[in-house]
Design a protein around this motif. Sequence first.
Motif, short mmCIF file in Angstrom:
data_model
loop_
_atom_site.label_atom_id
_atom_site.label_comp_id
_atom_site.label_asym_id
_atom_site.label_seq_id
_atom_site.Cartn_x
_atom_site.Cartn_y
_atom_site.Cartn_z
N VAL A 1 0.93 -1.39 -0.22
CA VAL A 1 0.17 0.15 0.34
C VAL A 1 1.58 1.30 -0.12
CG1 VAL A 1 -1.95 1.25 1.78
CG2 VAL A 1 -1.80 -1.34 1.15
N VAL A 2 0.80 2.30 -0.40
CA VAL A 2 1.10 3.16 -0.84
C VAL A 2 0.83 4.31 -1.31
CG1 VAL A 2 3.48 4.59 -2.54
CG2 VAL A 2 3.04 2.26 -2.65
N VAL A 3 0.40 5.63 0.23
CA VAL A 3 0.07 6.66 0.33
C VAL A 3 0.63 7.88 0.27
CG1 VAL A 3 -1.60 8.00 1.88
CG2 VAL A 3 -1.38 5.02 1.59
N TYR A 4 0.29 9.18 -0.67
CA TYR A 4 1.47 10.05 -1.06
C TYR A 4 0.17 11.48 -1.37
CZ TYR A 4 -0.06 7.91 -5.78
OH TYR A 4 -0.66 7.34 -6.79
N ASP A 5 0.39 12.19 -0.90
CA ASP A 5 -0.16 13.11 -1.60
C ASP A 5 0.97 14.28 -1.16
OD1 ASP A 5 -2.67 14.01 -2.72
OD2 ASP A 5 -3.10 13.06 -0.96
N ASP A 6 0.29 15.69 -2.07
CA ASP A 6 1.45 17.23 -2.16
C ASP A 6 0.20 17.97 -1.76
OD1 ASP A 6 3.74 19.11 -2.62
OD2 ASP A 6 4.27 18.32 -4.49
N ALA A 7 1.21 19.58 -1.52
CA ALA A 7 0.59 20.61 -1.62
C ALA A 7 -0.10 21.10 -2.36
CB ALA A 7 1.25 21.75 -0.57
N VAL A 8 -1.36 21.60 -2.61
CA VAL A 8 -2.19 21.81 -3.69
C VAL A 8 -1.55 23.01 -3.94
CG1 VAL A 8 -4.38 20.48 -3.01
CG2 VAL A 8 -4.44 22.71 -2.96
N ASP B 1 -9.28 21.82 3.13
CA ASP B 1 -9.69 21.34 4.89
C ASP B 1 -9.65 20.59 5.54
OD1 ASP B 1 -10.01 18.71 3.31
OD2 ASP B 1 -12.14 18.60 3.43
N GLU B 2 -7.59 20.34 5.08
CA GLU B 2 -7.18 20.41 6.27
C GLU B 2 -5.44 19.99 5.37
OE1 GLU B 2 -6.44 15.79 5.58
OE2 GLU B 2 -6.08 15.79 3.82
N PRO B 3 -4.76 20.50 6.36
CA PRO B 3 -3.38 21.29 6.35
C PRO B 3 -2.35 19.92 5.11
CG PRO B 3 -3.23 20.84 8.56
CD PRO B 3 -4.15 20.13 7.57
N ASP B 4 -1.67 20.45 4.54
CA ASP B 4 -1.48 19.49 2.73
C ASP B 4 0.17 19.74 3.23
OD1 ASP B 4 -1.38 22.08 1.65
OD2 ASP B 4 -2.72 22.20 0.13
N THR B 5 0.74 18.93 2.61
CA THR B 5 2.22 19.33 1.68
C THR B 5 2.84 17.86 1.36
OG1 THR B 5 4.29 19.60 3.22
CG2 THR B 5 3.22 18.01 4.62
N LEU B 6 3.80 17.64 0.85
CA LEU B 6 4.55 16.03 0.39
C LEU B 6 4.85 15.80 1.08
CD1 LEU B 6 5.16 14.89 -2.00
CD2 LEU B 6 8.16 16.23 -1.69
N HIS B 7 4.23 14.32 0.96
CA HIS B 7 4.34 13.06 1.76
C HIS B 7 4.28 11.78 0.98
CE1 HIS B 7 0.34 14.04 2.76
NE2 HIS B 7 0.66 12.48 3.59
N ALA B 8 5.14 11.00 1.61
CA ALA B 8 4.21 9.47 0.79
C ALA B 8 4.97 8.26 2.16
CB ALA B 8 4.94 9.11 -0.24
N TRP B 9 3.75 7.62 2.33
CA TRP B 9 4.33 6.39 2.98
C TRP B 9 3.56 5.14 2.60
CZ3 TRP B 9 0.50 3.81 5.48
CH2 TRP B 9 -1.05 4.93 5.58
N ALA B 10 4.45 4.07 2.72
CA ALA B 10 4.90 2.90 1.85
C ALA B 10 4.59 2.09 2.71
CB ALA B 10 5.25 2.07 0.95
#
Length: 238
Positions: free
Chosen positions: A158-165, A174-183
């Motif tokens: 499972v790989v979960v990832y997102d960045d600042a919009v 509707d929530e803080p955002d920043t570059l991150h990823a985890w598996a």
Amino acid sequence: MDATFSVEAWSAYAAGLDDQAAWCEWARAPWLPSGDAMPALAEMAPMQRRRVERLGRAALQVAWHCQQDDEGDLPLVFASRHGDLDRTHRMLAELARDEPLSPTQFGLSTHNAIAAQYSIGRMLHGNYLAVSAIRATPEAAVIEALGLLADGAPAVLVVVYDDAVPVDYDAFVDEPDTLHAWAWRIVAPRQGLPRLSLRAGEPAASGALPHSLEVLRFFLAGDASLPGLDGGGWTRHA
């Protein structure tokens, strides 16, 4: 749905957090990562790596660290709330200027494109999925993985990832955002490994972290639970 599983291996990436020891220390006193750092992703061939931008590099880096070279048929679940929104935003700006779109950029902007680049880069031949479920994206990813385990897979990555919009979307954040990823490499419950269970439901209100990082913090900190709404949430078992 309420199911129990173990995490056999994990990896994570964000600016300023360079190894597992740093992540474990962060989990005890978390803060919102920030900065322009980007993974080297040295494992991927340069000609392929140049097609992968910052978010994709973070996702592929953590995935690479949790999968062995001889596991070409390991099922994959890639999960991101927004996907490569920065690339999509640039294409929308080009459309607004009546400029032609690049077919390559369009292909790389689709929600499964990062998973596809990983599959191509590692010459994999197993099943992969790309999911998105607003703030409940980590929960959706694990539920998909549990279904694959129930179908007979010995493990699921499972790989979960997102960045600042992009700033044009700030009014909708509707929530803080920043570059991150985890598996997480997820397996059936196993003695000697962390045993977690997930009851599907809406995540609780956001705090200082995006929900996906809050899930990782719960896992690394050893907390007994991460409650959600309507009885949902995560539980750690002895």
